[in-house]
Design an enzyme around this catalytic site. Structure first.
Site, PDB file in Angstrom:
ATOM      1  N   HIS A 116       0.692 -10.883  -9.573  1.00 33.14           N
ATOM      2  CA  HIS A 116      -0.155  -9.761  -9.962  1.00 33.14           C
ATOM      3  C   HIS A 116       0.401  -9.221 -11.275  1.00 33.14           C
ATOM      4  CE1 HIS A 116      -1.859  -5.675  -9.837  1.00 33.14           C
ATOM      5  NE2 HIS A 116      -2.727  -6.121  -8.941  1.00 33.14           N
ATOM      6  N   ASP A 192       7.664  -8.493  -4.834  1.00 36.37           N
ATOM      7  CA  ASP A 192       6.476  -7.662  -4.774  1.00 36.37           C
ATOM      8  C   ASP A 192       5.838  -7.880  -3.405  1.00 36.37           C
ATOM      9  OD1 ASP A 192       4.018  -6.453  -4.941  1.00 36.37           O
ATOM     10  OD2 ASP A 192       3.294  -7.609  -6.654  1.00 36.37           O
ATOM     11  N   GLN A 195       1.184  -6.877  -0.717  1.00 40.19           N
ATOM     12  CA  GLN A 195       0.179  -7.427   0.201  1.00 40.19           C
ATOM     13  C   GLN A 195       0.780  -7.905   1.523  1.00 40.19           C
ATOM     14  OE1 GLN A 195      -3.037  -7.295  -0.318  1.00 40.19           O
ATOM     15  NE2 GLN A 195      -2.910  -6.549  -2.413  1.00 40.19           N
ATOM     16  N   LYS A 218      -1.938   0.738   0.657  1.00 40.62           N
ATOM     17  CA  LYS A 218      -2.297  -0.573   1.207  1.00 40.62           C
ATOM     18  C   LYS A 218      -2.072  -0.624   2.724  1.00 40.62           C
ATOM     19  CE  LYS A 218      -2.463  -2.533  -3.042  1.00 40.62           C
ATOM     20  NZ  LYS A 218      -3.661  -3.044  -3.707  1.00 40.62           N
ATOM     21  N   CYS A 356      -6.523  -8.721 -11.216  1.00 39.01           N
ATOM     22  CA  CYS A 356      -5.235  -8.486 -11.889  1.00 39.01           C
ATOM     23  C   CYS A 356      -4.320  -9.703 -11.780  1.00 39.01           C
ATOM     24  CB  CYS A 356      -4.534  -7.242 -11.345  1.00 39.01           C
ATOM     25  SG  CYS A 356      -5.471  -5.722 -11.580  1.00 39.01           S
TER      26      CYS A 356
END
Length: 400
Positions: A116, A192, A195, A218, A356
């Site tokens: 991302h 990261d 998600q 999220k 993104c």
């Protein structure tokens, strides 16, 4: 908690009765517990945290700090390693900025082609210092080729920063293998996890990474709150990212002494109401149980991929073998934005664009795509409705 009735806990589906929401990877809808917690704090308990000693402020501060403890337990972190930011983007910028001060010309950072922009652009800024960036490639299925990592590492490699779960293909990167390779070379790892946290079991002690970033919004929490796990060794070594109130110990006209621990990274008035409400979002997820969320979403993904695959003009964006509850596709001959507009006419919210992740799209020779991402409130009837909307789209654009 019964997932069959879970939709009733989300007020947005009462005020938008026909809404089918397939954009949880962008931002999850909010359960009533989280909305009530925000409302209750502003109505009955509001005071700025970490500033005053009067009772109202002291109670707000204690409630705020209690959320930090809740997060630590949720991801099995350690004391003094949870930092609150605005979002994952700010968390990753913090890591890149602070770590970048240790780097010199010719040093190397390794990312992946599935990143991302939030985990690429902050590192790109370091190119001004003539730091080099290398990318672990993805294959045509959108899978990160972790086996190629070792060949990319040199004695100038100073950081490996990778995505845990792709927000485009749903790919789950083999982060344990990456961390194992990095540990053998004494290279720190930043993940990261934006998600991953709501859609898989994350145990930070088991992973043993140096940094792990994710966002409250999220995981069914409020916007405006990011969570950054940072190992104590880096908490001690890094200088503050922002300056202002709350991150200092002593200030005079010639010198400033910073606060110790994670406080030096939390400058200014913080998103106190949102952080406190986040605790209720985590409780919501824990009550359902991550294993049940994973099972529910994997079942939906399998059902959706099977049904959508039966159309003869669907192109999926990668088909990774190890994937989460996200996938992207295109209808041949129809631009993603046009298809999304047709879906919207049927009250189906599907994101269209490059999400993104332009590097990934360019590598797979795709300009844009339609993304379907699941939450606990989705069901198979939602997928059936999407398939009917795909048929409608094909008819509008005169596709056989």
């Amino acid at each position: 908690m019964n997932l069959k009735d879970i939709k009733s806990q989300f007020p947005i589906f009462k005020s938008n009765k026909n809404l089918i929401y397939f954009d949880t990877a962008n931002s999850a809808q909010k359960p009533i517990q989280v909305i009530n917690a925000l409302d209750d704090f502003y109505k009955n308990h509001y005071a700025n945290i970490g500033r005053a000693v009067y009772g109202l402020a002291a109670r707000a501060t204690a409630n705020y700090d209690n959320t930090r403890e809740t997060i630590k337990e949720f991801v099995n972190g350690s004391d003094g390693e949870i930092i609150f930011t605005k979002n994952s983007t700010e968390s990753l910028n913090l890591v890149a900025h602070c770590f970048g001060k240790f780097l010199k010309e010719g040093d190397e950072i390794i990312l992946t082609e599935a990143e991302h922009h939030s985990n690429y652009v902050p590192w790109h800024f370091l190119r001004k210092k003539k730091v080099n960036i290398k990318f672990i490639p993805i294959n045509e299925e959108g899978e990160v080729q972790v086996d190629q990592l070792t060949s990319l590492i040199t004695n100038k490699t100073k950081m490996i920063s990778i995505i845990h779960v792709s927000n485009v293909t749903g790919l789950t990167t083999n982060v344990k293998k990456v961390i194992s390779i990095a540990r053998a070379k004494k290279i720190p790892v930043c993940i990261d996890g934006t998600q991953a946290v709501t859609h898989s079991h994350v145990d930070l002690k088991e992973l043993d990474c140096d940094f792990y970033a994710f966002s409250a919004h999220k995981i069914y929490g409020p916007t405006g709150v990011g969570i950054l796990f940072m190992k104590n060794k880096w908490v001690e070594q890094f200088e503050p990212f922002n300056g202002g109130g709350g991150m200092i110990q002593n200030v005079d006209t010639k010198n400033i002494t910073y606060a110790s621990g994670v406080s030096k990274f939390e400058a200014g008035s913080l998103a106190s109401a949102e952080v406190i409400a986040l605790k209720h979002a985590i409780k919501f997820v824990k009550d359902i149980k991550i294993k049940n969320i994973v099972s529910h979403e994997q079942s939906l993904a399998t059902y959706a991929l099977d049904k959508i695959s039966k159309f003869n003009d669907i192109e999926f964006v990668g088909r990774p073998s190890d994937k989460g509850s996200v996938f992207s596709f295109n209808i041949k001959g129809v631009h993603a934005h046009d298809a999304s507009t047709v879906f919207d006419e049927d009250d189906i919210a599907v994101r269209a664009g490059h999400h993104c992740c332009q590097i990934l799209h360019k590598k797979l020779k795709i300009g844009s795509s339609l993304r379907v991402s699941f939450g606990v409130y989705n069901n198979k009837q939602d997928i059936d409705a999407l398939c009917e909307s795909i048929k409608k789209c094909k008819k509008i654009f005169k596709l056989k």
